[in-house]
Motif scaffolding. Structure first.
Motif, PDB file in Angstrom:
ATOM      1  N   VAL A  83       0.837  -1.198   0.000  1.00  0.00           N
ATOM      2  CA  VAL A  83       0.000   0.000   0.000  1.00  0.00           C
ATOM      3  C   VAL A  83       0.874   1.251   0.000  1.00  0.00           C
ATOM      4  N   LYS A  84       1.896   1.263   0.824  1.00  0.00           N
ATOM      5  CA  LYS A  84       2.803   2.416   0.889  1.00  0.00           C
ATOM      6  C   LYS A  84       3.431   2.683  -0.477  1.00  0.00           C
ATOM      7  N   ASP A  85       3.926   1.631  -1.133  1.00  0.00           N
ATOM      8  CA  ASP A  85       4.589   1.799  -2.430  1.00  0.00           C
ATOM      9  C   ASP A  85       3.627   2.356  -3.478  1.00  0.00           C
ATOM     10  N   ILE A  86       2.408   1.838  -3.488  1.00  0.00           N
ATOM     11  CA  ILE A  86       1.429   2.271  -4.488  1.00  0.00           C
ATOM     12  C   ILE A  86       0.993   3.717  -4.233  1.00  0.00           C
ATOM     13  N   ARG A  87       0.769   4.048  -2.983  1.00  0.00           N
ATOM     14  CA  ARG A  87       0.391   5.436  -2.665  1.00  0.00           C
ATOM     15  C   ARG A  87       1.541   6.405  -2.944  1.00  0.00           C
ATOM     16  N   ASN A  88       2.775   5.939  -2.770  1.00  0.00           N
ATOM     17  CA  ASN A  88       3.917   6.802  -3.082  1.00  0.00           C
ATOM     18  C   ASN A  88       4.019   7.092  -4.576  1.00  0.00           C
ATOM     19  N   GLU A  89       3.376   6.249  -5.389  1.00  0.00           N
ATOM     20  CA  GLU A  89       3.278   6.507  -6.827  1.00  0.00           C
ATOM     21  C   GLU A  89       2.039   7.344  -7.150  1.00  0.00           C
ATOM     22  N   ASN A  90       1.311   7.745  -6.100  1.00  0.00           N
ATOM     23  CA  ASN A  90       0.104   8.555  -6.235  1.00  0.00           C
ATOM     24  C   ASN A  90      -1.001   7.840  -7.005  1.00  0.00           C
ATOM     25  N   LYS A  91      -1.076   6.517  -6.833  1.00  0.00           N
ATOM     26  CA  LYS A  91      -2.142   5.719  -7.449  1.00  0.00           C
ATOM     27  C   LYS A  91      -3.307   5.563  -6.480  1.00  0.00           C
ATOM     28  N   PHE A  92      -4.516   5.459  -7.020  1.00  0.00           N
ATOM     29  CA  PHE A  92      -5.677   5.092  -6.215  1.00  0.00           C
ATOM     30  C   PHE A  92      -5.638   3.587  -6.004  1.00  0.00           C
ATOM     31  N   LEU A  93      -5.990   3.171  -4.813  1.00  0.00           N
ATOM     32  CA  LEU A  93      -5.830   1.777  -4.417  1.00  0.00           C
ATOM     33  C   LEU A  93      -7.178   1.101  -4.211  1.00  0.00           C
ATOM     34  N   ILE A  94      -7.383  -0.035  -4.866  1.00  0.00           N
ATOM     35  CA  ILE A  94      -8.519  -0.912  -4.584  1.00  0.00           C
ATOM     36  C   ILE A  94      -7.947  -2.204  -4.013  1.00  0.00           C
ATOM     37  N   VAL A  95      -8.372  -2.555  -2.792  1.00  0.00           N
ATOM     38  CA  VAL A  95      -7.911  -3.798  -2.171  1.00  0.00           C
ATOM     39  C   VAL A  95      -9.066  -4.789  -2.169  1.00  0.00           C
ATOM     40  N   LEU A  96      -8.826  -5.959  -2.712  1.00  0.00           N
ATOM     41  CA  LEU A  96      -9.782  -7.057  -2.670  1.00  0.00           C
ATOM     42  C   LEU A  96      -9.215  -8.086  -1.709  1.00  0.00           C
ATOM     43  N   ALA A  97      -9.863  -8.234  -0.560  1.00  0.00           N
ATOM     44  CA  ALA A  97      -9.283  -9.029   0.515  1.00  0.00           C
ATOM     45  C   ALA A  97     -10.131 -10.252   0.820  1.00  0.00           C
TER      46      ALA A  97
END
Length: 319
Positions: A83-97
């Motif tokens: 999550v940290k890496d993806i947000r550091n790329e300024n991407k919106f995150l969808i988590v399917l858990a």
């Protein structure tokens, strides 16, 4: 792939070790099967990353009050760093858990990415998930992610004595980012919570956490409810929406591990998530606890997939 789609990243978490009933790890594949049946290319259009439970743990947990904490901790840690890496790329995150314990990893990861920001949480769930090993009657850790992220023991309501190993893992799960809580309990808003214990209600009252019941959401309407939620969280820099499908009444979505009656209607759940995702402060949306082993028809997972599809479309329209 459009430029907007490149701004979205999906993380799949294939784990159900923390749940009361196993099978939630199969939910993602059920969504993919539904996508194919509907002839959509949803999962082909978006970038996917996966986190697996590679523990091969099929036996009983060595822990009584923090079951499988030794297996859960590395999964949550891997998700947090993803999550940290993806947000550091300024991407919106969808988590399917799979099971909902993983959302602690999402919240820790958001704090890793935004260490100096106020992070708000909209928690749509039948359950409060704010037990700790000190208060849980079951020891199942899918009922503890908010306590992990908020670093809450709730010793005022303690009923259990933990082993030293349980304490060690619990401390790791609480303080994965720093020696401070990743989420302030005052920054949490509950929606559709209706199955909770007195230890959890004590925390809800202590921290004055807003709880929008199904009856209140129905009475106010979705638009007014969402407006109030964002007013409550207006000082937050980033907002995370966590949607457990058991927030929906089992009449509409029976395929989940811990169903609770008197939940949201299917349409309410759809519209609530669609409206929440429109807010520019929302940076992450998560869906959890889809368990196809408890479906009553082949259409059950399809209904859940349609929520995912329409929420994503709302995101694309408003991103």
């Amino acid at each position: 792939m459009t430029d907007l789609m490149r701004n979205i990243r999906i993380v799949e978490v294939y784990s159900d070790i923390a749940g009361y009933k196993k099978g939630a790890s199969l939910g993602i594949e059920a969504l993919k099967a539904s996508s194919k049946e509907l002839n959509t290319d949803y999962f082909e259009k978006l970038q996917l990353e996966s986190i697996e439970d590679d523990s091969n743990n099929g036996g009983e947990s060595q822990f009584l009050h923090a079951k499988y904490a030794d297996v859960i901790e590395p999964i949550i840690s891997k998700l947090a760093h993803k999550v940290k890496d993806i947000r550091n790329e300024n991407k919106f995150l969808i988590v399917l858990a799979g099971d909902h314990s993983s959302c602690a990893g999402t919240m820790h990861g958001l704090k890793m990415a935004h260490p100096n920001s106020e992070i708000g949480v909209v928690y749509i769930d039948a359950h409060a998930d704010i037990h700790s090993p000190y208060t849980s009657g079951s020891g199942n850790m899918h009922g503890m992610p908010l306590a992990m992220a908020c670093a809450i023991d709730n010793l005022e309501c303690q009923r259990n004595e933990l082993s030293e190993k349980e304490k060690e893992y619990w401390e790791k799960l609480k303080f994965m980012v720093s020696d401070e809580p990743s989420i302030k309990p005052e920054n949490v808003v509950f929606c559709a919570v209706r199955d909770y214990q007195e230890e959890e209600m004590a925390l809800i009252k202590k921290y004055k956490i807003p709880l929008y019941s199904v009856a209140e959401i129905t009475q106010k309407g979705i638009s007014s409810t969402v407006e109030e939620i964002f007013k409550k969280l207006e000082y937050c820099d980033h907002i995370y929406v966590s949607f457990d499908v058991d927030s929906v009444d089992p009449l509409y979505v029976p395929g989940t591990g811990t169903p609770a009656v008197n939940g949201l209607s299917y349409e309410q759940a759809m519209q609530l998530n669609i409206e929440l995702i429109k807010n520019e402060k929302v940076c992450c949306w998560e869906m959890a606890e889809i368990n196809p082993l408890y479906n009553t028809s082949k259409d059950d997972s399809t209904r859940v997939f349609k929520i995912l599809e329409k929420v994503t479309q709302s995101l694309l329209n408003n991103y």
